[in-house]
Scaffold this active site. Structure first.
Site, mmCIF file in Angstrom:
data_model
loop_
_atom_site.group_PDB
_atom_site.id
_atom_site.type_symbol
_atom_site.label_atom_id
_atom_site.label_comp_id
_atom_site.label_asym_id
_atom_site.label_seq_id
_atom_site.Cartn_x
_atom_site.Cartn_y
_atom_site.Cartn_z
ATOM 1 N N GLU A 1 44.383 36.294 32.412
ATOM 2 C CA GLU A 1 45.778 36.728 32.285
ATOM 3 C C GLU A 1 46.755 35.872 33.096
ATOM 4 O OE1 GLU A 1 45.313 41.450 31.499
ATOM 5 O OE2 GLU A 1 45.076 40.820 33.554
HETATM 6 C C1 NGO Z 1 41.820 43.323 32.409
HETATM 7 C C2 NGO Z 1 42.585 42.653 33.533
HETATM 8 C C3 NGO Z 1 42.437 43.396 34.868
HETATM 9 C C4 NGO Z 1 42.659 44.889 34.680
HETATM 10 C C5 NGO Z 1 41.678 45.402 33.631
HETATM 11 C C6 NGO Z 1 41.880 46.883 33.390
HETATM 12 C C7 NGO Z 1 40.705 41.489 33.050
HETATM 13 C C8 NGO Z 1 39.662 40.465 33.047
HETATM 14 N N1 NGO Z 1 41.906 41.367 33.590
HETATM 15 O O1 NGO Z 1 40.531 42.708 32.527
HETATM 16 O O2 NGO Z 1 43.375 42.877 35.784
HETATM 17 O O3 NGO Z 1 42.436 45.550 35.895
HETATM 18 O O4 NGO Z 1 41.825 44.726 32.410
HETATM 19 O O5 NGO Z 1 41.025 47.408 32.425
#
Ligand code: NGO
Length: 524
Positions: A335
């Protein structure tokens, strides 16, 4: 109209009830030996015989040489409920005479974690190539004893084990759990308890998500404010916290004693607000943002164009590599919405090299497959569909993956709409959903031989205490552990749910707060 005063009637009723309770105590239901078909994860091969072994009060455990530490561990987990002394004999003569024997013995088919367990009326013999195999065999042995063996105080027994033979080894080498200690901080004792709970299901990796926007959780001597300031809060604004290097080493050593490798994660270039708040020079504009206690994602980025960023990462990764005996360092990479692709790709390429320079292998969330990866770098798949173009392209060049599809393996997803904890952005994951997929053929364009295994991540935006961790992890982590360990041929929800059901009474005895899914016919 009765002439007996009401309070005497109540007292008499209480005495009758006491009498009933006393009678029930006088004739306790004897725990029976457990059928082999109730072990989770399912062994590769098992056959039951008509004999029964009974662990007696004078029993001794033979475990010499490399087997000694697992022998001591076995004795330590059996002593509380049995109340037996269970001395561990390290002398070679003990092998022939002691009723429980743990031995290292070469057997090419068992690999590093496989074991063979043979139980007859007079002995229990566990053999393996390596101590790790003995440890996994001990987890099977514990499940073959009545559930009351898991109590922390003395129980009546008898301690019987059904005769038979098991030959077992894992399908995948990587069977992991992840705990996000950044969104909410969890102390050393909670992490150790979780380690003991996951070890029962032959999980061999614990990935610690040590940094995120809301907190930095590991003392770094060369950049001390990361922990003291960056670790000073958490989601919702609580006090947060961090592990000193000594505490982190203690966790690593405790995990190693359970044959679990710790994988430390420093998430980057996004998910870095705690670091950016601690050191102004890490920001492109030189201004430190305030600490963050919300749950948004995608807003922070290290300054990929500054030299100081790479000096910072070299220092941090160097210190962590020195504290971590395991082969991996997780570099996050997910992200990175505030980092352009043009900045992101060379950044990841540089960081995986820094990890390699410190003698470790980089793992990152599968977003890193956009970059040019070293042959050793591993991707961790977390998307919700099995097809992803950059993952496929990386796989073509040979990249291996660990699978954590968010709609199947994320332990922070709710079970149902009514689940009081967790999130639902990737969907609801009931007990059956967590089990009903095959990691070997899940990802389009990724061969089974490129799948290192599975991991159940527990993100903790809504998780604040051990009981919350347990409720979200169990039963689903045990299910994922079965997908990681058991051969594909054992895969069958109908038979699995009965095996899973046998874990319920064990969790109850252990005080593990689990979700009693209505999809599972829980044993009483
Ligand atoms: C995503 C995000 C995390 C969140 C999570 C919550 C990834 C790899 N990045 O997973 O920052 O905490 O969802 O479900």
């Amino acid at each position: 109209m009765s002439t007996i005063p009401r309070r005497l009637v109540v007292a008499a009723a209480a005495i009758t009830m006491l009498g009933t309770a006393a009678a029930a105590q006088a004739a306790p239901v004897k725990p029976k030996a457990v059928p082999y078909a109730s072990v989770v994860p399912a062994p590769a091969w098992a056959t039951q015989a008509n004999s029964t072994f009974t662990l007696g009060s004078g029993a001794r455990i033979a475990a010499s040489g490399q087997a000694a530490s697992v022998g001591n561990y076995l004795a330590s987990v059996l002593r509380p409920a049995t109340g037996f002394a269970l001395p561990v004999d390290q002398a070679l003569w003990a092998r022939a005479v002691d009723p429980i024997q743990l031995q290292i013995a070469p057997n090419a088919t068992l690999g590093d974690e496989g074991y063979q367990l043979t139980v007859n009326a007079t002995s229990v013999v566990l053999t393996a190539n390596k101590p790790a195999g003995l440890f996994e065999g001990v987890q099977t042995l514990r499940q073959l004893l009545p559930a009351s063996i898991d109590a922390s105080t003395k129980q009546p027994g008898p301690w019987q084990i059904q005769g038979g033979k098991i030959t077992d080894h894992p399908r995948f080498g990587y069977r992991g759990a992840m705990l996000d200690v950044a969104r909410h901080f969890f102390g050393v004792d909670t992490v150790k308890t979780y380690i003991d709970e996951i070890a029962r299901y032959k999980v061999n990796t614990l990935h610690l998500h040590l940094s995120d926007d809301q907190g930095w959780r590991l003392q770094i001597n060369s950049w001390p404010k990361l922990a003291t300031y960056g670790g000073s809060t958490q989601v919702g604004g609580g006090a947060g916290g961090y592990y000193t290097q000594a505490q982190y080493k203690d966790i690593v050593a405790y995990a190693a004693s359970r044959y679990i490798t710790i994988i430390p994660e420093i998430d980057m270039p996004g998910h870095t607000n705690a670091a950016l708040a601690s050191y102004a020079e890490l920001n492109c504009n030189g201004v430190a943002p305030p600490l963050y206690t919300g749950t948004d994602v995608g807003f922070s980025s290290l300054c990929t164009s500054k030299d100081i960023t790479y000096k910072f990462l070299d220092d941090v990764i160097g210190e962590i590599a020195a504290l971590t005996p395991g082969p991996y360092i997780h570099i996050g990479g997910d992200e990175a919405q505030s980092t352009s692709d043009a900045d992101y790709k060379p950044f990841i390429a540089k960081v995986q090299q820094i990890v390699a320079n410190h003698g470790k292998t980089a793992i990152g969330w599968h977003d890193i497959s956009k970059a040019d990866l070293l042959p050793s770098t591993i991707g961790q798949y977390w998307d919700t569909t099995p097809t992803n173009a950059s993952v496929q392209a990386a796989a073509k060049k040979g990249t291996h993956f660990v699978l954590s599809p968010a709609n199947l393996a994320y332990l922070d997803m709710k079970y149902t709409e009514q689940t009081p904890l967790g999130q639902d952005w990737a969907g609801l994951i009931e007990a059956k959903d967590a089990y009903n997929w095959d990691p070997g053929n899940y990802l389009t364009g990724v061969k089974a031989s490129q799948v290192n295994g599975v991991e159940g991540p527990l993100w903790t935006e809504t998780i604040v205490k051990l009981a919350d961790i347990q409720y979200m992890a169990f039963p689903r982590l045990a299910e994922l552990a079965e997908l990681g360990w058991s051969q594909a041929s054992t895969h069958n929800w109908t038979t699995f749910k009965t095996r899973l059901a046998a874990q319920g009474p064990r969790w109850k005895v252990q005080g593990v707060n689990f979700y009693a899914s209505p999809q599972v016919p829980w044993a009483k």
